[in-house]
Scaffold this motif. Structure first.
Motif, PDB file in Angstrom:
ATOM      1  N   CYS A 165       0.850  -1.186   0.000  1.00 44.56           N
ATOM      2  CA  CYS A 165       0.000   0.000   0.000  1.00 44.56           C
ATOM      3  C   CYS A 165       0.889   1.240   0.000  1.00 44.56           C
ATOM      4  N   GLU A 166       0.643   2.154  -0.907  1.00 41.78           N
ATOM      5  CA  GLU A 166       1.466   3.366  -0.990  1.00 41.78           C
ATOM      6  C   GLU A 166       1.114   4.365   0.114  1.00 41.78           C
ATOM      7  N   ARG A 167      -0.004   4.164   0.772  1.00 47.58           N
ATOM      8  CA  ARG A 167      -0.370   5.068   1.857  1.00 47.58           C
ATOM      9  C   ARG A 167       0.259   4.644   3.183  1.00 47.58           C
ATOM     10  N   CYS A 168       0.196   3.336   3.496  1.00 48.66           N
ATOM     11  CA  CYS A 168       0.651   2.903   4.823  1.00 48.66           C
ATOM     12  C   CYS A 168       1.701   1.798   4.790  1.00 48.66           C
ATOM     13  N   GLY A 169       1.982   1.251   3.592  1.00 49.56           N
ATOM     14  CA  GLY A 169       2.950   0.165   3.498  1.00 49.56           C
ATOM     15  C   GLY A 169       2.382  -1.202   3.789  1.00 49.56           C
ATOM     16  N   GLY A 170       1.075  -1.289   4.001  1.00 46.43           N
ATOM     17  CA  GLY A 170       0.441  -2.561   4.314  1.00 46.43           C
ATOM     18  C   GLY A 170       0.289  -3.468   3.109  1.00 46.43           C
TER      19      GLY A 170
END
Length: 264
Positions: A165-170
């Motif tokens: 995920c580019e927002r949180c790395g998840g």
């Protein structure tokens, strides 16, 4: 000579289900899309029948735990035949039924072929999500990112085998319900309400093995619906059915829709 249909005897007091007025609900499974070139999962030529290891990619806990499994999953998403599949006669028939009856489609499929065939999107309930969107597996309060599958597959093609995920790395996954995940409570509640209110409940192309979707058949029958099962193989709900149809779906559904449409 058998016509491929198991028929239940009717009396003058019990009209044929084709003559019943009222809402129609249709539960569709993978079998409705096989004529469009999308293999089912558990049939003789099903994806999981031919390659049992592939079923592991549908397990949520395994997916989160195993990076190599996620890499295989992204490749499978990239190569899914649904990207190029076209609706078949069964999909088009259900879209046509909207012109004549109050109808809701409850689909276990993630291919959106009902939408492409012309069914009104708000009348199609995707019980297991869809393959054209991506979600972050982090809880909504922590991230909640969603996006288009095409964009993430572009990242895979550019060299990210397991794009985070580019927002949180998840960890990212398709917006589908995997084994080990619960159905969305709001979606399931609406599906149950539709089943309870149906006069005729068609179960089309589903093995009816996966709960809670399969249980909608029993729920509908308990509340007075005529249950009609259209499937090549026996199911656990056949004994509850008013009629069981063992014909190719792309042939059976247009005829059934024509019969239901004549009632209005």
């Amino acid at each position: 000579m058998s016509d491929g249909v198991d028929r239940t005897e009717t009396t003058d007091e019990v009209p044929d289900w084709r003559e019943r007025r009222g809402p129609v609900a249709v539960l569709t499974g993978a079998g409705i899309s096989t004529s469009s070139g999308i293999p089912d999962f558990r049939g003789p030529m099903g994806v999981w029948t031919q390659n049992p290891i592939a079923e592991l990619t549908a397990n949520y806990a395994d997916y989160l735990r195993d990076p190599e499994l996620r890499v295989r999953s992204w490749i499978a998403r990239r190569d899914n035949p649904a990207w190029h599949a076209q609706p078949n006669e069964g999909h088009f028939a259900l879209a046509e039924l909207e012109r004549h009856r109050s109808v809701r489609v409850l689909t276990q499929n993630i291919d959106r072929l009902h939408h492409r065939a012309g069914s009104t999107p708000r009348k199609v309930l995707e019980l297991h999500g869809n393959m054209f969107e991506v979600v972050c597996t982090q809880p909504a309060w922590r991230c909640g990112w969603t996006g288009a599958m095409r964009g993430v597959l572009d990242r895979v093609a550019a060299g990210e085998p397991d794009p985070p995920c580019e927002r949180c790395g998840g960890i990212l996954k398709a917006a589908t319900i995997m084994f080990g995940q619960n159905l969305d409570e709001e979606v399931l509640g609406l599906a149950a309400a539709i089943a309870r209110g149906a006069a005729v409940f068609l179960a089309v192309g589903s093995t009816l093995r996966v709960q809670p979707a399969a249980g909608l058949c029993e729920l509908a029958a308990m509340h007075g619906a005529d249950l009609v099962i259209v499937n090549n193989e026996p199911t656990a709900y056949d004994d509850l059915a008013t009629e069981v149809v063992r014909e190719p779906i792309s042939e059976a559904l247009p005829r059934i829709v024509a019969e239901l449409s004549a009632v209005g």
